[in-house]
Enzyme design. Structure first.
Site, PDB file in Angstrom:
ATOM      1  N   LYS A  22       0.847  -1.196   0.000  1.00  0.00           N
ATOM      2  CA  LYS A  22       0.000   0.000   0.000  1.00  0.00           C
ATOM      3  C   LYS A  22       0.882   1.246   0.000  1.00  0.00           C
ATOM      4  O   LYS A  22       0.698   2.154  -0.793  1.00  0.00           O
ATOM      5  CB  LYS A  22      -0.906  -0.039   1.234  1.00  0.00           C
ATOM      6  CG  LYS A  22      -1.827   1.124   1.379  1.00  0.00           C
ATOM      7  CD  LYS A  22      -2.730   0.912   2.584  1.00  0.00           C
ATOM      8  CE  LYS A  22      -3.378   2.208   3.003  1.00  0.00           C
ATOM      9  NZ  LYS A  22      -4.197   2.051   4.202  1.00  0.00           N
TER      10      LYS A  22
ATOM     11  N   HIS B 242      -3.496 -33.040  19.013  1.00  0.00           N
ATOM     12  CA  HIS B 242      -2.362 -33.870  19.440  1.00  0.00           C
ATOM     13  C   HIS B 242      -1.183 -33.007  19.857  1.00  0.00           C
ATOM     14  O   HIS B 242      -0.043 -33.495  19.907  1.00  0.00           O
ATOM     15  CB  HIS B 242      -1.978 -34.828  18.314  1.00  0.00           C
ATOM     16  CG  HIS B 242      -3.095 -35.766  17.996  1.00  0.00           C
ATOM     17  ND1 HIS B 242      -3.272 -36.966  18.653  1.00  0.00           N
ATOM     18  CD2 HIS B 242      -4.147 -35.652  17.152  1.00  0.00           C
ATOM     19  CE1 HIS B 242      -4.361 -37.558  18.198  1.00  0.00           C
ATOM     20  NE2 HIS B 242      -4.922 -36.777  17.282  1.00  0.00           N
TER      21      HIS B 242
ATOM     22  N   LYS C 172      10.330  -0.296  13.569  1.00  0.00           N
ATOM     23  CA  LYS C 172      10.781  -0.029  12.187  1.00  0.00           C
ATOM     24  C   LYS C 172      11.865   1.042  12.198  1.00  0.00           C
ATOM     25  O   LYS C 172      12.888   0.940  11.536  1.00  0.00           O
ATOM     26  CB  LYS C 172       9.625   0.502  11.337  1.00  0.00           C
ATOM     27  CG  LYS C 172       8.651  -0.506  10.845  1.00  0.00           C
ATOM     28  CD  LYS C 172       7.680   0.191   9.872  1.00  0.00           C
ATOM     29  CE  LYS C 172       6.444  -0.634   9.617  1.00  0.00           C
ATOM     30  NZ  LYS C 172       5.406   0.068   8.867  1.00  0.00           N
TER      31      LYS C 172
ATOM     32  N   GLU D 258      10.954  -4.493   4.018  1.00  0.00           N
ATOM     33  CA  GLU D 258      11.050  -5.903   3.625  1.00  0.00           C
ATOM     34  C   GLU D 258      10.618  -6.091   2.174  1.00  0.00           C
ATOM     35  O   GLU D 258      11.270  -6.792   1.390  1.00  0.00           O
ATOM     36  CB  GLU D 258      10.139  -6.764   4.519  1.00  0.00           C
ATOM     37  CG  GLU D 258      10.565  -6.836   5.961  1.00  0.00           C
ATOM     38  CD  GLU D 258       9.907  -5.760   6.829  1.00  0.00           C
ATOM     39  OE1 GLU D 258       9.580  -4.668   6.308  1.00  0.00           O
ATOM     40  OE2 GLU D 258       9.729  -6.018   8.032  1.00  0.00           O
TER      41      GLU D 258
ATOM     42  N   GLU E  89      -3.568  -6.556  15.260  1.00  0.00           N
ATOM     43  CA  GLU E  89      -3.117  -5.237  14.804  1.00  0.00           C
ATOM     44  C   GLU E  89      -4.268  -4.231  14.949  1.00  0.00           C
ATOM     45  O   GLU E  89      -4.043  -3.047  15.193  1.00  0.00           O
ATOM     46  CB  GLU E  89      -2.626  -5.300  13.355  1.00  0.00           C
ATOM     47  CG  GLU E  89      -1.747  -4.116  12.977  1.00  0.00           C
ATOM     48  CD  GLU E  89      -0.997  -4.304  11.671  1.00  0.00           C
ATOM     49  OE1 GLU E  89       0.224  -4.505  11.679  1.00  0.00           O
ATOM     50  OE2 GLU E  89      -1.650  -4.225  10.611  1.00  0.00           O
TER      51      GLU E  89
ATOM     52  N   GLY F 111      -4.441  -2.241   5.436  1.00  0.00           N
ATOM     53  CA  GLY F 111      -3.718  -3.389   4.875  1.00  0.00           C
ATOM     54  C   GLY F 111      -4.349  -4.713   5.279  1.00  0.00           C
ATOM     55  O   GLY F 111      -4.538  -5.614   4.455  1.00  0.00           O
ATOM     56  N   ARG F 112      -4.726  -4.836   6.547  1.00  0.00           N
ATOM     57  CA  ARG F 112      -5.250  -6.122   7.041  1.00  0.00           C
ATOM     58  C   ARG F 112      -6.689  -6.364   6.614  1.00  0.00           C
ATOM     59  O   ARG F 112      -7.262  -7.401   6.944  1.00  0.00           O
ATOM     60  CB  ARG F 112      -5.102  -6.188   8.555  1.00  0.00           C
ATOM     61  CG  ARG F 112      -5.687  -5.000   9.304  1.00  0.00           C
ATOM     62  CD  ARG F 112      -5.210  -4.963  10.751  1.00  0.00           C
ATOM     63  NE  ARG F 112      -5.656  -3.775  11.464  1.00  0.00           N
ATOM     64  CZ  ARG F 112      -5.010  -2.612  11.470  1.00  0.00           C
ATOM     65  NH1 ARG F 112      -3.893  -2.471  10.772  1.00  0.00           N
ATOM     66  NH2 ARG F 112      -5.453  -1.585  12.161  1.00  0.00           N
TER      67      ARG F 112
HETATM   68  O1  F6P Z   1       3.822  -2.372   9.586  1.00  0.00           O
HETATM   69  C1  F6P Z   1       2.533  -2.790   9.601  1.00  0.00           C
HETATM   70  C2  F6P Z   1       1.926  -2.616   8.256  1.00  0.00           C
HETATM   71  O2  F6P Z   1       1.722  -1.266   7.981  1.00  0.00           O
HETATM   72  C3  F6P Z   1       0.626  -3.398   8.135  1.00  0.00           C
HETATM   73  O3  F6P Z   1      -0.449  -2.724   8.658  1.00  0.00           O
HETATM   74  C4  F6P Z   1       0.561  -3.615   6.676  1.00  0.00           C
HETATM   75  O4  F6P Z   1      -0.360  -4.605   6.338  1.00  0.00           O
HETATM   76  C5  F6P Z   1       1.991  -3.984   6.381  1.00  0.00           C
HETATM   77  O5  F6P Z   1       2.750  -3.154   7.234  1.00  0.00           O
HETATM   78  C6  F6P Z   1       2.444  -3.800   4.963  1.00  0.00           C
HETATM   79  O6  F6P Z   1       2.319  -2.467   4.563  1.00  0.00           O
HETATM   80  P1  F6P Z   1       2.421  -2.076   3.050  1.00  0.00           P
HETATM   81  O7  F6P Z   1       1.309  -2.715   2.327  1.00  0.00           O
HETATM   82  O8  F6P Z   1       2.341  -0.573   3.022  1.00  0.00           O
HETATM   83  O9  F6P Z   1       3.758  -2.558   2.537  1.00  0.00           O
END
Ligand code: F6P
Length: 543
Positions: A206, A385, A505, A212, A354, A268-269
């Site tokens: 987003k 189990h 972060k 990452e 979150e 995002g979630r």
């Molecule tokens: O760091 C948390 C977060 O902002 C989440 O809420 C989100 O789903 C994820 O990182 C990834 O964010 P993006 O889609 O901006 O890379």
């Protein structure tokens, strides 16, 4: 605004809890022959049995009063109307627009967002159909057969969960992989057997600023260009992006024509039914994807218009509050009896934790009570189990959701009935247990009686659907989305920001140069972090 914990309805629940906290499910059922049916619902094609929860009609009446006092109905309507209920970020919360029927009007800043969603879905469908028929051609002239989604959090967990959940409906000639971890081994393992000439990356972010994701996207670009050459033309044929930030997408080198939009009004979630689900749509096809959206929509309508006494997500939310805030339960197990739902709990962890892992109200005051639970679990029967021992006989109260489907997707003889016998037996055992007298009556030696006694009174909710279809998956996810909304609204917190992830972060970004510098850096962290950085540098042969 007065905190919910200071409302008379909350105090009434406290008093009521004192009165019934020791009531045993054995007695509640013995005293009420119809309880199992009376406290179950069949709505929107979902059978939900709430009866094995430690509550009475009076509990439900008092819990439902919380909806009144906190204005839950107005909160739901405000969300659906696009009001800026994400107050800290000053944004609307409109994942419901992602599945709103064509022709609906939800206006944000003068724009009908439903039109934007529909045009995005059309663009996604064109792309998915083209890839599925072998019409998206890579740099060397070969059709794309592998889709690698690069993203993390909401840009990974949803499509990955749904890809696993709906594998039965997928085109098995298309390989879909999901790379999320900045640990390079994730990229390595997910691509080592793929041919770059047939591989396309969907970079989902987003913000398009997530460390990452950008690191993995850079590695993907090197992997493609290192193998195929071709520069910009290869990037155009092997990369598409999903983002709300076209500037950063262009800066990365992905053609904006190959970008699918996101909007700041989707968290995002809450986003895998947006273009973040592009890889899923390629795999299952646009029709199945739209069927899934139909399932989400059915529960949206249920949430919006069903009286709270029969409103499944509202009731799930209230019962969660009952355990968390009055019994002091800290966790919530989610136990899907479907191997295809093996990634559901991981997905729900982000959705719930979150969203509702918050300690202040929307007005910035301490919330004054427990908020979101720790969500955990894995597909049944495997968990039985492993950790069910603790749920059955441990000292913690763990409310558990059991999710099952009547029809298997493939009929492999006895499997389905065995699976569902377990789905039914576990809540029964958890609820009613086995008394010492019953254990003795089985002839168990006296020295084992205590250890083999099951106290019972472990609460469960059973959710039964006909079959794991795209539509039912959409319904299930929407149920949990709205459960989370219900709880967040009643606690008075903002379920739609996530500032708690920011500090870590920032510190990681500060630490990167301290790990990589040629000469020993001057460190000003705490003594523990300083020592770990020095130790790491020395283990990597750095001074
Ligand atoms: O760091 C948390 C977060 O902002 C989440 O809420 C989100 O789903 C994820 O990182 C990834 O964010 P993006 O889609 O901006 O890379």
């Amino acid at each position: 605004m007065t905190r919910v914990t200071e409302q008379p309805e909350w105090q009434a629940l406290r008093t009521h809890h004192e009165e019934i906290r020791d009531a045993h499910l054995r007695d509640l059922f013995a005293d009420d022959q119809d309880r199992g049916e009376r406290l179950s619902l069949f709505e929107a094609g979902i059978y939900v049995d709430f009866s094995k929860n430690r509550l009475t009609d009076e509990t439900m009446r008092l819990l439902l009063a919380l909806c009144e006092t906190t204005g839950l109905r107005e909160g739901i309507e405000a969300m659906f109307a696009g009001e800026r209920i994400n107050v800290t970020e000053d944004r609307p919360v409109l994942h419901v627009a992602l599945r709103a029927p064509e022709g609906t009007r939800i206006v944000v800043d003068g724009v009908n967002v439903v039109d934007e969603v529909q045009s995005c879905l059309a663009k996604m469908s064109d792309f998915a159909e083209t890839v599925r028929r072998g019409g998206w051609i890579g740099e060397t002239g070969r059709p794309i057969r592998n889709i690698v989604n690069i993203g993390i959090g909401g840009s990974d967990l949803g499509p990955e969960m749904a890809h696993t959940a709906l594998a039965w409906y997928g085109d098995r000639d298309i390989t879909c992989r999901f790379v999320s971890n900045v640990d390079g081994m994730d990229f390595h393992e997910k691509t080592r057997d793929l041919d770059p000439a047939e591989t396309l990356f969907v970079v989902c972010s987003k913000s398009f600023g997530t460390q990452e994701t950008l690191a993995n996207a850079r590695t993907a670009r090197e992997w493609i260009l290192g193998s195929l050459g071709g520069g910009d033309t290869a990037v155009a044929k092997h990369f598409v992006a999903v983002s709300a930030n076209p500037g950063r997408v262009a800066e990365f080198g992905i053609d904006i024509g190959n970008m699918f939009p996101m909007w700041d009004w989707v968290g995002g979630r809450y986003s895998y039914d947006s273009a973040i689900g592009l890889s899923l749509m390629v795999f299952i096809g646009p029709d199945a994807f739209r069927e899934m959206l139909g399932g989400f929509r059915e529960i949206d309508e249920h949430f919006l218009s069903t009286p709270f006494e029969r409103n499944i997500p509202v009731l799930m939310g209230l019962i969660g509050i009952w355990y968390g805030n009055f019994f002091g339960a800290e966790t919530q197990a989610v136990l899907p009896y479907s191997q295809y739902l093996s990634r559901l709990t991981a997905y729900l962890q982000q959705l719930d934790m979150e969203s509702n892992g918050k300690h202040v109200t929307r007005e910035g005051e301490p919330v004054g009570t427990q908020t979101g639970p720790v969500v955990w679990g894995q597909a049944g029967t495997n968990g039985q189990h492993a950790y069910y021992q603790l749920i059955h006989q441990g000292t913690k109260l763990i409310p558990s959701d059991f999710i099952g489907f009547a029809e298997p997707l493939e009929d492999l003889g006895e499997h389905q009935d065995l699976l569902m016998a377990n789905f039914l037996a576990q809540p029964e055992a958890l609820g009613f247990g086995k008394t010492a007298a019953e254990v003795r009556a089985d002839g168990v030696p006296e020295r084992q009686v205590a250890a083999r006694t099951f106290e019972g009174n472990r609460p469960t909710t059973s959710i039964l659907m006909d079959k794991l279809t795209p539509r039912n998956l959409g319904k299930l996810i929407a149920l949990y989305e709205h459960k989370v909304f219900t709880q967040g609204w009643i606690w008075g917190i903002n379920s739609f920001d996530q500032w708690g992830v920011e500090l870590g972060k920032k510190l990681a970004n500060d630490i990167i140069p301290e790990l990589t510098s040629d000469s020993a850096p001057v460190l000003s962290h705490d003594s523990s972090t300083n020592a770990l950085i020095r130790r790491y540098r020395s283990m990597r042969g750095r001074t």
